[in-house]
Design a protein around this motif. Sequence first.
Motif, PDB file in Angstrom:
ATOM      1  N   VAL A 300       1.009  -0.986  -0.021  1.00  0.00           N
ATOM      2  CA  VAL A 300      -0.139  -0.072  -0.175  1.00  0.00           C
ATOM      3  C   VAL A 300       0.942   1.172  -0.463  1.00  0.00           C
ATOM      4  N   LEU A 301       0.792   2.678  -0.404  1.00  0.00           N
ATOM      5  CA  LEU A 301       1.405   3.425  -0.906  1.00  0.00           C
ATOM      6  C   LEU A 301      -0.166   5.174  -0.581  1.00  0.00           C
ATOM      7  N   VAL A 302       0.677   5.614   0.309  1.00  0.00           N
ATOM      8  CA  VAL A 302      -0.185   7.066   0.648  1.00  0.00           C
ATOM      9  C   VAL A 302       0.325   7.775   0.493  1.00  0.00           C
ATOM     10  N   PRO A 303       0.862   8.338  -0.307  1.00  0.00           N
ATOM     11  CA  PRO A 303       1.760  10.066  -0.453  1.00  0.00           C
ATOM     12  C   PRO A 303       0.758  10.706   0.729  1.00  0.00           C
ATOM     13  N   ALA A 304      -0.623  11.177   0.275  1.00  0.00           N
ATOM     14  CA  ALA A 304      -1.060  11.990   0.943  1.00  0.00           C
ATOM     15  C   ALA A 304      -2.250  12.152   2.125  1.00  0.00           C
ATOM     16  N   GLY A 305      -1.820  10.077   2.481  1.00  0.00           N
ATOM     17  CA  GLY A 305      -2.689   9.437   3.764  1.00  0.00           C
ATOM     18  C   GLY A 305      -4.508   9.293   2.912  1.00  0.00           C
ATOM     19  N   ILE A 306      -4.972   9.799   3.811  1.00  0.00           N
ATOM     20  CA  ILE A 306      -6.751   9.744   3.056  1.00  0.00           C
ATOM     21  C   ILE A 306      -7.583  10.904   2.075  1.00  0.00           C
ATOM     22  N   TYR A 307      -5.828  12.046   1.794  1.00  0.00           N
ATOM     23  CA  TYR A 307      -5.895  13.236   1.260  1.00  0.00           C
ATOM     24  C   TYR A 307      -6.250  13.497  -0.278  1.00  0.00           C
ATOM     25  N   GLY A 308      -5.584  12.267  -0.380  1.00  0.00           N
ATOM     26  CA  GLY A 308      -5.160  12.588  -1.760  1.00  0.00           C
ATOM     27  C   GLY A 308      -5.136  10.801  -2.893  1.00  0.00           C
ATOM     28  N   PRO A 309      -4.778  11.045  -3.819  1.00  0.00           N
ATOM     29  CA  PRO A 309      -4.642   8.687  -4.981  1.00  0.00           C
ATOM     30  C   PRO A 309      -3.992   7.855  -4.106  1.00  0.00           C
ATOM     31  N   GLU A 310      -4.418   6.939  -3.744  1.00  0.00           N
ATOM     32  CA  GLU A 310      -4.195   6.026  -2.930  1.00  0.00           C
ATOM     33  C   GLU A 310      -3.452   4.507  -4.026  1.00  0.00           C
ATOM     34  N   PHE A 311      -2.629   3.746  -3.977  1.00  0.00           N
ATOM     35  CA  PHE A 311      -2.167   2.509  -4.638  1.00  0.00           C
ATOM     36  C   PHE A 311      -1.940   1.400  -4.244  1.00  0.00           C
ATOM     37  N   VAL A 312      -1.790   0.339  -4.832  1.00  0.00           N
ATOM     38  CA  VAL A 312      -1.494  -0.742  -4.452  1.00  0.00           C
ATOM     39  C   VAL A 312       0.194  -0.486  -5.330  1.00  0.00           C
ATOM     40  N   VAL A 313       1.606  -1.082  -4.650  1.00  0.00           N
ATOM     41  CA  VAL A 313       2.490  -0.879  -5.827  1.00  0.00           C
ATOM     42  C   VAL A 313       3.707  -2.254  -5.925  1.00  0.00           C
ATOM     43  N   THR A 314       4.010  -2.454  -6.873  1.00  0.00           N
ATOM     44  CA  THR A 314       5.033  -3.529  -6.019  1.00  0.00           C
ATOM     45  C   THR A 314       6.385  -2.969  -6.510  1.00  0.00           C
ATOM     46  N   PRO A 315       7.495  -4.252  -6.028  1.00  0.00           N
ATOM     47  CA  PRO A 315       8.729  -4.368  -5.598  1.00  0.00           C
ATOM     48  C   PRO A 315       9.118  -3.181  -6.542  1.00  0.00           C
ATOM     49  N   ASN A 316       8.820  -2.999  -7.908  1.00  0.00           N
ATOM     50  CA  ASN A 316       9.748  -2.432  -9.106  1.00  0.00           C
ATOM     51  C   ASN A 316       9.446  -0.662  -8.433  1.00  0.00           C
ATOM     52  N   PHE A 317       8.254  -0.337  -7.786  1.00  0.00           N
ATOM     53  CA  PHE A 317       8.298   1.678  -7.390  1.00  0.00           C
ATOM     54  C   PHE A 317       9.433   1.386  -7.005  1.00  0.00           C
ATOM     55  N   TYR A 318      10.203   0.708  -5.792  1.00  0.00           N
ATOM     56  CA  TYR A 318      10.854   0.607  -5.369  1.00  0.00           C
ATOM     57  C   TYR A 318      12.405   0.651  -5.982  1.00  0.00           C
ATOM     58  N   VAL A 319      12.203  -0.048  -6.947  1.00  0.00           N
ATOM     59  CA  VAL A 319      13.629   0.306  -7.826  1.00  0.00           C
ATOM     60  C   VAL A 319      13.579   1.266  -8.497  1.00  0.00           C
ATOM     61  N   ILE A 320      12.037   2.043  -8.539  1.00  0.00           N
ATOM     62  CA  ILE A 320      12.429   3.418  -9.462  1.00  0.00           C
ATOM     63  C   ILE A 320      13.538   4.824  -8.215  1.00  0.00           C
ATOM     64  N   LYS A 321      12.699   4.331  -7.300  1.00  0.00           N
ATOM     65  CA  LYS A 321      12.987   4.766  -6.381  1.00  0.00           C
ATOM     66  C   LYS A 321      14.616   4.346  -5.970  1.00  0.00           C
ATOM     67  N   GLU A 322      15.494   3.938  -6.733  1.00  0.00           N
ATOM     68  CA  GLU A 322      16.614   3.650  -6.136  1.00  0.00           C
ATOM     69  C   GLU A 322      17.611   4.215  -7.508  1.00  0.00           C
ATOM     70  N   TYR A 323      16.533   5.451  -8.450  1.00  0.00           N
ATOM     71  CA  TYR A 323      17.006   6.141  -9.137  1.00  0.00           C
ATOM     72  C   TYR A 323      17.042   7.708  -8.768  1.00  0.00           C
ATOM     73  N   ASN A 324      16.058   7.984  -8.061  1.00  0.00           N
ATOM     74  CA  ASN A 324      15.477   8.906  -6.815  1.00  0.00           C
ATOM     75  C   ASN A 324      14.663   8.625  -5.434  1.00  0.00           C
ATOM     76  N   ASN A 325      15.601   8.989  -4.220  1.00  0.00           N
ATOM     77  CA  ASN A 325      14.377   8.436  -3.450  1.00  0.00           C
ATOM     78  C   ASN A 325      13.397   9.082  -3.273  1.00  0.00           C
ATOM     79  N   SER A 326      12.930   9.422  -3.906  1.00  0.00           N
ATOM     80  CA  SER A 326      11.057   9.794  -3.875  1.00  0.00           C
ATOM     81  C   SER A 326      10.175   9.019  -3.668  1.00  0.00           C
ATOM     82  N   ASP A 327       8.954   9.123  -3.311  1.00  0.00           N
ATOM     83  CA  ASP A 327       7.511   8.797  -3.436  1.00  0.00           C
ATOM     84  C   ASP A 327       7.337   9.694  -4.602  1.00  0.00           C
ATOM     85  N   LEU A 328       6.987  10.541  -4.977  1.00  0.00           N
ATOM     86  CA  LEU A 328       6.266  11.132  -5.472  1.00  0.00           C
ATOM     87  C   LEU A 328       7.415  11.440  -6.766  1.00  0.00           C
TER      88      LEU A 328
END
Length: 415
Positions: A300-328
């Motif tokens: 689960v990913l809720v970058p704005a809590g209940i105040y914005g879009p909610e997501f189900v992400v895969t491990p590949n989401f965190y691979v993208i963060k290896e490029y730039n360590n930011s959820d956004l």
Amino acid sequence: MIRTAVFAVLSLLVALCGVSPAWAATKAQVESQFARWLEADLWPEARAKGVTKQVFDRAFNGVQLDWDLPDLAPPGFPKPKKRTQSQAEFRSPGAYFSEKRLQSLAASGRSLMQKHQAVLRRIEDKYGVPASIIVAVWGRESGFGRAKIPHSAVGVLVTKAFMSTRPDLFRTEILAALQILQRGDVSASAMRSSWAGAMGQPQFLPSSYLKFAVDFDGDGKRDIWNSIPDSLASIGNYLAQSGWVRGRDWGFEAVIPQGTTCALEGPDRAMPIRDLTAMGIIRISGRPFPEHERTAPGMVLVPAGIYGPEFVVTPNFYVIKEYNNSDLYALFIGNLADRMAYGGGAFITPWGNVGGMLRSDIAKLQTVLERQGYDVGGADGLPGYKTRRSIGEWQAKNGAQPTCFPTPQLLKGLN
């Protein structure tokens, strides 16, 4: 004679140890100290890493300190004031997603995916990273190679290695840059970077170049400045070596039903996506999760809590963060890739009017939670997933609806 000897000793200390006597407080004196530092300090370490004197001297021929760079701490000058968190506001996550910019990047990206489809197919076959993800990173980092890259990487890196607030980091990078020059992939004059030392179309630091840059056009050089095949393949190699799982998506916009806590998020709380659906979490599109994703781990990913879009992400989401360590950043890349690959658009759930808190106030909130035993990931004033879920857990424990996002009202309640 004694005064001359003392002056010589002080000069040596300045050159070798970074001692900053009061007289070393003009730019000319610092430039002189810099020249001594190059020969007495940097050169021996470069030589130990296989750099020849010819390459070293050619790299720094005509190079001077760049006094216009940010975050400098010249020896003998007043130390830069610490940036106080009370001066910075945490902006709404929605401010990151300019629809005009995303639409423009997607239109250009679709055209370039078509133009370079043959090389992208080869890259995808080799590294397992979808072409749309690679092109999205390319677009975000350098406008598909069209952005002006104004600085000499050697000038930036050596300035920051000598007199920045993070000299150890940039010392590693200037030594890596010298190793690149020694290999002959690029000349010092052609090694262009951003003001932070990120180079070429993929915006690699030199240490990342040494690890991930590849020669994909077969000319014998790894050219991330001028070669599109090399640039795209280097991005693919970076993500593949960072753990990209072939055949999986990056994530899906979702809906978390009332009664299911938003405090589920985080890569350490991964579970099979079918278990998340058993809790009532569904794709916002209404379509089922792909069958091969259902048995694989999701988060689960809720970058704005209940105040914005909610997501189900895969491990590949965190691979993208290896490029730039930011959820956004990772969400931006995922959304841009979906627009190019599937004709998608903006996230369906709008971003709420949140943010605007002082970073110092968020840090206070984090400190209070830490004192109560919550792991917020550090009181840095930025609400990462550990802070967000700690907020949700505290709210549930204290009889409130979990919102999983810092607000002024929450800070007052904690105090």
